[in-house]
Each structure stands twice: as C-alpha cells, then as structure tokens.
Design a protein around this motif. Structure first.
Motif, short mmCIF file in Angstrom:
data_model
loop_
_atom_site.label_atom_id
_atom_site.label_comp_id
_atom_site.label_asym_id
_atom_site.label_seq_id
_atom_site.Cartn_x
_atom_site.Cartn_y
_atom_site.Cartn_z
N ALA A 1 -40.19 -15.37 -29.39
CA ALA A 1 -39.52 -15.18 -28.10
C ALA A 1 -38.05 -14.83 -28.30
O ALA A 1 -37.51 -13.97 -27.59
N ALA A 2 -37.41 -15.49 -29.26
CA ALA A 2 -36.00 -15.20 -29.53
C ALA A 2 -35.82 -13.78 -30.05
O ALA A 2 -34.86 -13.08 -29.68
N ALA A 3 -36.75 -13.32 -30.89
CA ALA A 3 -36.67 -11.96 -31.41
C ALA A 3 -36.86 -10.94 -30.30
O ALA A 3 -36.15 -9.93 -30.22
N ARG A 4 -37.83 -11.19 -29.43
CA ARG A 4 -38.05 -10.26 -28.30
C ARG A 4 -36.82 -10.21 -27.40
O ARG A 4 -36.40 -9.13 -26.97
N ALA A 5 -36.24 -11.37 -27.10
CA ALA A 5 -35.07 -11.41 -26.24
C ALA A 5 -33.89 -10.68 -26.87
O ALA A 5 -33.07 -10.07 -26.16
N ALA A 6 -33.79 -10.72 -28.19
CA ALA A 6 -32.70 -10.05 -28.89
C ALA A 6 -32.98 -8.58 -29.14
O ALA A 6 -32.08 -7.85 -29.58
N GLY A 7 -34.21 -8.14 -28.88
CA GLY A 7 -34.55 -6.75 -29.09
C GLY A 7 -34.71 -6.37 -30.54
O GLY A 7 -34.52 -5.20 -30.91
N PRO B 1 -28.36 -5.04 -34.55
CA PRO B 1 -29.50 -5.56 -35.31
C PRO B 1 -30.79 -4.86 -34.89
O PRO B 1 -31.03 -4.62 -33.70
N LEU B 2 -31.63 -4.52 -35.86
CA LEU B 2 -32.87 -3.80 -35.59
C LEU B 2 -34.11 -4.55 -36.06
O LEU B 2 -35.10 -4.64 -35.33
N TYR B 3 -34.09 -5.06 -37.30
CA TYR B 3 -35.28 -5.62 -37.92
C TYR B 3 -34.97 -6.93 -38.62
O TYR B 3 -33.87 -7.12 -39.14
N LEU B 4 -35.97 -7.79 -38.66
CA LEU B 4 -35.88 -9.05 -39.40
C LEU B 4 -37.09 -9.22 -40.29
O LEU B 4 -38.21 -8.79 -39.95
N SER B 5 -36.88 -9.86 -41.44
CA SER B 5 -37.99 -10.42 -42.22
C SER B 5 -37.98 -11.93 -42.02
O SER B 5 -36.96 -12.51 -41.62
N VAL C 1 -45.90 -2.68 -34.10
CA VAL C 1 -46.57 -1.63 -34.86
C VAL C 1 -46.10 -1.60 -36.32
O VAL C 1 -46.86 -1.20 -37.21
N LEU C 2 -44.88 -2.02 -36.58
CA LEU C 2 -44.39 -2.03 -37.96
C LEU C 2 -45.03 -3.15 -38.75
O LEU C 2 -45.44 -2.98 -39.90
N ALA D 1 -37.30 -6.63 -34.12
CA ALA D 1 -38.69 -6.80 -34.53
C ALA D 1 -38.76 -7.54 -35.86
O ALA D 1 -38.00 -7.24 -36.78
N ILE D 2 -39.65 -8.51 -35.94
CA ILE D 2 -39.94 -9.18 -37.21
C ILE D 2 -41.02 -8.35 -37.89
O ILE D 2 -42.16 -8.29 -37.42
N VAL D 3 -40.67 -7.67 -38.99
CA VAL D 3 -41.53 -6.61 -39.51
C VAL D 3 -42.18 -6.92 -40.85
O VAL D 3 -43.06 -6.19 -41.29
N THR D 4 -41.79 -8.01 -41.49
CA THR D 4 -42.41 -8.39 -42.75
C THR D 4 -42.10 -9.85 -43.02
O THR D 4 -41.20 -10.43 -42.40
N GLY D 5 -42.83 -10.47 -43.93
CA GLY D 5 -42.58 -11.89 -44.18
C GLY D 5 -43.42 -12.45 -45.30
O GLY D 5 -44.13 -11.73 -46.01
#
Length: 359
Positions: A138-144, A111-115, A55-56, A146-150
């Motif tokens: 898949a790695a981001a989901r497993a780590a909990g 860790p919460l969010y990644l770009s 959603v982000l 969210a990839i929120v921008t890029g």
C-alpha cells in the motif's frame, strides 16, 4: 534461492501440488519457506506476488528489465530493523518503502522502482507477515513506485528478530539539479520541514508504555512530493537530507564536515511537539538526536530561503516547516546552537546511538 524469486508472475494460480493454502491465521514461517523448494514458491505465489503485483514483477526472471526515462540515475539502499515491528503511525513494511523513497528523493530524483529483500525468522506468524507485506504494498502504491524484484531468506529461530527488510530504490534525477552535502556555503539558510523526534518517540513510548494526553505517532511518510514542490520553485537548494538515524544533529554535522563549514541553530525556532519533548525529558533524551522518518532538512541559498520555506509550508507534509539556523564560515566545522536562555552550546556528534533499533 536466487535474488529475484519474488519475480514470479502474480497471476499464476496456486499449484495443485500444494496440500493446502497458506494458513495466515495460525501458520508460522518455517525453514522450508526459505529452502528454495515448493514451500518457498507457495509463500511467494500466495503472499508476495499478489501484494506487489505489477507487470515488471511478473517477468518471472532472476532480475527485472527496466525501461528508464532519460536522465541521471540515483540509487539508494537501506536495511530496516525496527523493533517493535508495528507502532503508532506505521510498521516496518511502510517504513521500508518510505525510508528508501526518501533517500532517493532528497538526492533530487523521482523514485521509480524498489527491490525488497526479506530475512524472516523461523516461527514468525504468517498473519503478521501478511500484514507487513500488505502495508508495504500500500505504501508503494501511494508513493507511485513499483516493487519489481526481491528475495526471501529464513534464519533459524533465535537468530533473527522476526523480520528484517532491505530495500533498494532507483530514481531519475531531474535536469539541472545538483544536490550534495559538500555544497553548503556561509550565509545559507537551514530549513526543517516539521517537528522533530516523532518517529523515535513513537517507538520509545510504545516500548516504555508511556501514556500522554495525545498519542505520539510516527511521522513515517514518503517525501518525494514535498521535495518536488520545493525544487519546482527554482530556489537554489544546495543540499537535502532526511534526518533519520542520529536525528537532526547528526545530519547537520555530516553536512558541516562535507562542506567545511559551521552552523548556528536557534533552539527556539526548532519545532518539537509538546508530548515528544515530554517523552524525551522523561527518558533523558535530546530530540535533536532522535530519528525522524517523514522530515527533511534543506540547505538553501539566503536569497531563496523565503520562497523555499513558503513552498514547504504550502505542502501537507511541510505545514510546520521553519528556518532553524544559518551556515557559518568555521574551519572547525562546529554545529552550535543558541539556547532559549540566551546561552550557546555545541551540538556534537553522538559517540553511539541514544536509541536502539528504531529505523
């Protein structure tokens, strides 16, 4: 292209104006995929947005508005240029997630969010890009997280090396935790969460076509669960680091310099897999300087070393953890090691990098 063009609603359907869907079987990246026009929008909408859907990300703006829990923020950034892009145990996509998650985690943060920023080379196969993006998701989901921008850029053929990925991570530090390279004190224990050199030697064995009875597999993994288990013990942890580029030796020299101390390591206590040791000997490399992507070093107050080590060993990613040395008072800030033969050697900085392009 504005930073944040990956921030397009993941649910948006493919536009009717596209002549055809992207051909992930035969298609290749071209310069129009970084031009800011329709081709780039198509790449984002048909590849990045569905893979990283949340959603982000779907806010669709040039940046993302984040809700953060109370606490101090930790932010880390890293660029990933591994070659080859795919290797036993992982690929550049998962590695990009793990590397930045771990940089945040060893600060004591959740860790919460990644770009995610991609630099793509013209001519790179779309199928391989899809494989990297899906592995990263898949790695981001497993780590909990969210990839929120890029962002996505394309460079001309010959001016890149397939794919480079930059990731920035944001996390929240748990209350009461104060970790840093300047906090090591004489008498502290030096703990290592597992075997050295697995990632670097997985890369080099693939490059050099080395064959062993047991395949060398990268240790690439997200370490925040292991860090949480360690901190949950209440042990007085002075410093955490992930010994990536430059390996254990470089990491310990950095801490010794920051804290104004020395260290004495025990070579016999440092875990190295037999096939990794054999590969290092064949290539003339020292496993102390080989990169790791799923290990951590912990400097712990001596009274808490036992329970900290037990906590590491109780976690799947720390089953082979060991106490490998002690912090010393040393104005010269030397990292030394007693060898298996009873001698002593200086574990110095490298003057350069003994392994190119492995993380």
């Amino acid at each position: 292209m504005d930073d944040g063009r990956l921030n397009k609603p993941a649910s948006r359907p493919v536009k009717a104006g596209y002549s055809r869907p992207l051909d992930f079987k035969h298609g290749r990246v071209d310069l129009t995929h970084g031009s800011g026009g329709r081709a780039m929008a198509q790449l984002i909408e048909q590849l990045f947005a569905p893979a990283f859907d949340n959603v982000l990300l779907a806010q669709g703006n040039d940046g993302t508005v984040l809700d953060l829990p109370p606490g101090r923020l930790v932010m880390a950034t890293d660029s990933h240029v591994v070659s080859p892009l795919f290797f036993p145990g992982g690929d550049i996509g998962a590695l990009a997630v793990h590397g930045t998650v771990n940089d945040v985690a060893v600060m004591g943060a959740t860790p919460l969010y990644l770009s995610a920023g991609f630099i793509l080379e013209e001519g790179f196969p779309l199928g391989e890009l899809q494989r990297i993006v899906e592995s990263m998701a898949a790695a981001a989901r497993a780590a909990g997280v969210a990839i929120v921008t890029g962002d996505t850029k394309v460079v001309e053929q010959g001016k890149g090396d397939g794919v480079f990925i930059n990731t920035t991570g944001v996390g929240v530090l748990r209350p009461g935790v104060h970790l840093g390279g300047a906090r090591a004190r004489p008498g502290d224990a030096v703990l290592l969460s597992g075997t050295l050199g697995d990632h670097g030697m997985a890369i080099m064995s693939l490059r050099e076509s080395l064959a062993f009875d047991t395949e060398i597999v990268s240790d690439s993994a997200a370490l925040h669960g292991l860090v949480a288990a360690l901190l949950d013990t209440g042990a007085d942890v002075r410093c955490l680091r992930d010994p990536t580029r430059g390996g254990l030796a470089t990491t310990l020299n950095e801490i010794a310099r920051q804290s104004g101390v020395g260290m004495m390591l025990d070579e016999a206590a440092i875990p190295v897999q037999a096939q990794v040791q054999a590969a290092c000997e064949f290539l003339g490399l020292d496993p102390l300087y080989v990169a790791n992507e799923g290990k951590l070093v912990a400097i712990v107050a001596p009274r808490d070393a036992g329970r900290a080590l037990a906590a590491l060993r109780a976690h799947p990613l720390g089953a082979q953890a060991a106490c490998i040395g002690t912090v010393l008072a040393d104005e010269n800030r030397f990292v030394q090691m007693t060898t298996r033969f009873g001698g002593r050697r200086i574990v110095d900085w490298l003057s350069g990098d003994q392994l190119p392009r492995i993380c």
